[in-house]
Design a protein around this motif. Sequence first.
Motif, mmCIF file in Angstrom:
data_model
loop_
_atom_site.group_PDB
_atom_site.id
_atom_site.type_symbol
_atom_site.label_atom_id
_atom_site.label_comp_id
_atom_site.label_asym_id
_atom_site.label_seq_id
_atom_site.Cartn_x
_atom_site.Cartn_y
_atom_site.Cartn_z
ATOM 1 N N GLY A 42 0.801 -1.209 0.000
ATOM 2 C CA GLY A 42 0.000 0.000 0.000
ATOM 3 C C GLY A 42 0.841 1.268 0.000
ATOM 4 N N VAL A 43 0.148 2.386 0.007
ATOM 5 C CA VAL A 43 0.777 3.712 -0.005
ATOM 6 C C VAL A 43 0.258 4.497 1.190
ATOM 7 C CG1 VAL A 43 0.964 5.899 -1.257
ATOM 8 C CG2 VAL A 43 1.080 3.737 -2.510
ATOM 9 N N ASP A 64 -5.965 1.243 -2.015
ATOM 10 C CA ASP A 64 -4.893 0.698 -1.178
ATOM 11 C C ASP A 64 -4.014 1.821 -0.643
ATOM 12 O OD1 ASP A 64 -5.788 -1.867 -1.598
ATOM 13 O OD2 ASP A 64 -4.512 -2.179 -3.352
ATOM 14 N N VAL A 65 -4.674 2.803 -0.049
ATOM 15 C CA VAL A 65 -3.989 4.002 0.421
ATOM 16 C C VAL A 65 -4.488 4.334 1.822
ATOM 17 C CG1 VAL A 65 -3.639 6.465 0.014
ATOM 18 C CG2 VAL A 65 -3.715 4.902 -1.915
ATOM 19 N N LEU A 66 -3.567 4.678 2.704
ATOM 20 C CA LEU A 66 -3.912 5.085 4.058
ATOM 21 C C LEU A 66 -3.590 6.559 4.224
ATOM 22 C CD1 LEU A 66 -4.848 4.265 6.927
ATOM 23 C CD2 LEU A 66 -2.435 3.869 7.470
ATOM 24 N N LEU A 67 -4.584 7.349 4.627
ATOM 25 C CA LEU A 67 -4.404 8.781 4.858
ATOM 26 C C LEU A 67 -4.240 9.025 6.354
ATOM 27 C CD1 LEU A 67 -5.607 8.744 1.966
ATOM 28 C CD2 LEU A 67 -6.817 10.857 2.536
ATOM 29 N N ARG A 68 -3.181 9.719 6.728
ATOM 30 C CA ARG A 68 -2.904 9.988 8.129
ATOM 31 C C ARG A 68 -2.227 11.344 8.283
ATOM 32 N NH1 ARG A 68 -6.094 6.790 9.271
ATOM 33 N NH2 ARG A 68 -5.961 4.967 10.635
ATOM 34 N N ALA A 116 -5.192 -1.085 3.602
ATOM 35 C CA ALA A 116 -5.277 0.136 4.403
ATOM 36 C C ALA A 116 -5.739 -0.152 5.826
ATOM 37 C CB ALA A 116 -6.228 1.137 3.732
ATOM 38 N N GLU A 117 -6.708 -1.071 5.983
ATOM 39 C CA GLU A 117 -7.200 -1.410 7.320
ATOM 40 C C GLU A 117 -6.128 -2.097 8.145
ATOM 41 O OE1 GLU A 117 -11.950 -2.176 6.581
ATOM 42 O OE2 GLU A 117 -10.522 -3.651 5.842
ATOM 43 N N PHE A 166 5.290 0.321 4.288
ATOM 44 C CA PHE A 166 4.573 0.714 3.077
ATOM 45 C C PHE A 166 5.492 0.617 1.860
ATOM 46 C CE2 PHE A 166 2.215 2.672 6.475
ATOM 47 C CZ PHE A 166 0.898 2.532 6.090
ATOM 48 N N GLY A 167 4.870 0.481 0.688
ATOM 49 C CA GLY A 167 5.631 0.454 -0.548
ATOM 50 C C GLY A 167 6.055 1.838 -0.993
ATOM 51 N N HIS A 168 5.278 2.848 -0.621
ATOM 52 C CA HIS A 168 5.598 4.234 -0.986
ATOM 53 C C HIS A 168 4.919 5.154 0.033
ATOM 54 C CE1 HIS A 168 6.974 7.350 -3.782
ATOM 55 N NE2 HIS A 168 5.814 7.958 -3.611
#
Length: 740
Positions: free
Chosen positions: A234-235, A259-263, A523-524, A534-536
């Motif tokens: 994910g990213v 497949d992205v996590l926002l934080r 993401a979860e 993470f990959g990026h």
Amino acid sequence: MSAAINPALKAVRFEQARLDDLYARLDRLREEAGERLGESRRRHVENDQERSQRDAEAHLYRRRIAQLDAVEEGLCFGRLDYIDDDAPMYLGRIGVHAEGGEQLLVDWRSEAGRRFYLATAASPSGVRRRRHLHTKGRRLRAVNDEVLDLGSASDSGSSIGSEGALMAALNAARTGTMQDIVATIQAEQDRIIRAPLEGIMIVDGAPGTGKTAVALHRAAYLLYEHREQLKSRGVLIIGPGKQFLRYISEVLPGLAETDVLLRTPAQLFPGVVADRPETDAVAAVKGRAVMAGVIASAVADRQVVPRHPVLIDYEGHELWLRPEKITAARDAARETGLAHNEARETFHKRVIADLATQYADIIGEDPLGEENLLGLEDRAKLAVEIAGDPVIRGEIESLWPELTARELLEDLFASRERIASAAAVLKKEDRALLHRGPGGWSEADVALLDEAAEHLGETEAPRRAGGLTAEQIAYAQDVLTIAAGSASFDFEDEESEILQATDVIDEFWLGERQVDEAFVSVAERAAADRRWIFGHVIVDEAQELSPMEWRALLRRCVTRSFTVAGDLAQAAGPSAPANWGQVFGASDLAWRAEQLTVSYRTPAEIMNVAARVLDAIDVEAARPRSVRESGHQPWLEIAQVDLDARVEELARAEKRAVGEGSVAVVTTAERAAGLAGLADAAVLTVKQAKGLEFDSVIVVDPDAIAASGLRNLYVALTRATKRLGVVAPDKPCFPGAEVL
């Protein structure tokens, strides 16, 4: 008149029919995915492996349906006609194929799709015409053509020039959530979006140059181009605040990427809510790179060697915690290279082994003076018994306790003595800033918690059915080797006894633990796991991050694959760097910088004011060039009496002026508290407004904002896309006020 209109109407009708076909195919793909999802859910399974396969398959179809739903709006937005090819290429958010395999829609991220963004009249690259399709829902609203091969100009009846689609997007009303720029990506932006995955790329640019949009579209491109590499990792996208994350939250789903996590940096430690207020001075100290050493010292300080032997009464006998043996145990534990909680096992085993040896020497003493009567198996059993004694375990635990990151920092900050020991490298006044009572965590604490967790490692495993922990079993399994160093008999004669002792220990394991985990998205899983790699990683408003926050982020991507978007002129935090070299240049990290110089958001009239503030800041940052004018000059009003009421009236007037557009009031925290009830505008502090944009912005009390730094005022003045007003209690004196 009709001759001029008919070709355009004909184009709209033709493209609408094409659009209808695309949506029909989208519906069919969605139906097929739904049917397969239903089949997978109904499939009978007989074991855990089959259940896992079924769940993974169901997740795949759910994800596919979500992607197809996400591209419902703006499915197709462009078309290219080639000079030497009669078949046009249609461009969209995803690739779509007909049932027979014919490509109906090309994904904008593909190499073929790139021509849509790079072809120009000067370098058409074989493109005759670029057509922009403006849709709402499934209906085509307008068609705009750009003729790139001038010999084919007669083919278009609706040409509006090369920047028509871009200007239409820039002049559209802001809705409160960020819109993607997939239909209007510019060449300099496309180059950054499609840059290689490896290394750290800095996207530097002034307000409104599209840094955030470029970074988000780069995430979508990387997930497309490097799907196999990134799909399991994910990213991670880091933004400056929750308002910002809400603002950008719909962009990537709209580009069919989930497949992205926002934080925010304050959300990087699962389970911690960083809501404790803290001064900038304290945050500045906590953000320094030297705090990594302070945390390491605080952990080392909890690995205690007593100054004098400690007496332990066990079964009526005197056993001693001997300083020289504790020192040896501590050194052995540290030499493992493991984190504190994980090396704790080695420490405990060695201390237990010494106590077991002492106890065996006492109770196994031969009255006739011969060799000790206790064999190795007997000593192993004694070690297990001693390890289970609560008093002994408590004494050893006090020397090398199991700690969580929260416990370590709470104990550290609550004790001036612990701070003085661990933070001797800091000045006295800085150490004083760290002292505080327990209760909650600040944003700056999160990076320190993450650092502490790295040094501490995992806590003890759950108890199994037999009642013994994995650590206790490890004591007994390894005590044979440790005790051997103190034994006085010949081990070559004890081989069978050693095996028997191991067999006794293994009996403590009573079955295997079953783990039943629901199949969750990348993401979860990443959100719940502090150690997720993470990959990026994409970092927006990167100029605000402290060195300690950078350490926390670098741990989350071992390949050091980063996209870093920022503007040094907007760096208003306590750890603001003067240049990017201060962030990455002193390390061994490979980094490169890309500059965005065109401001698409901020019109020339507003930039004329903001540029004067930028000149006064005197920072290494490029001066932006506005791509457009709004036709609205910024205005100034002085409200010496009842300023809040006047701001409310002005906000109401601005809302009428922008209609469906958005209005914001940006001011100091103190002023914002008094204006919080405004119905026609969002009321934000400068920190909350960072990264956001609105059709109209009213900056209230600019000199008070400037008192906290001209960079803050620069941020406030550059949030508007059309209209800017300034309200002050007195005649303002900030740079640029003279042109209002």
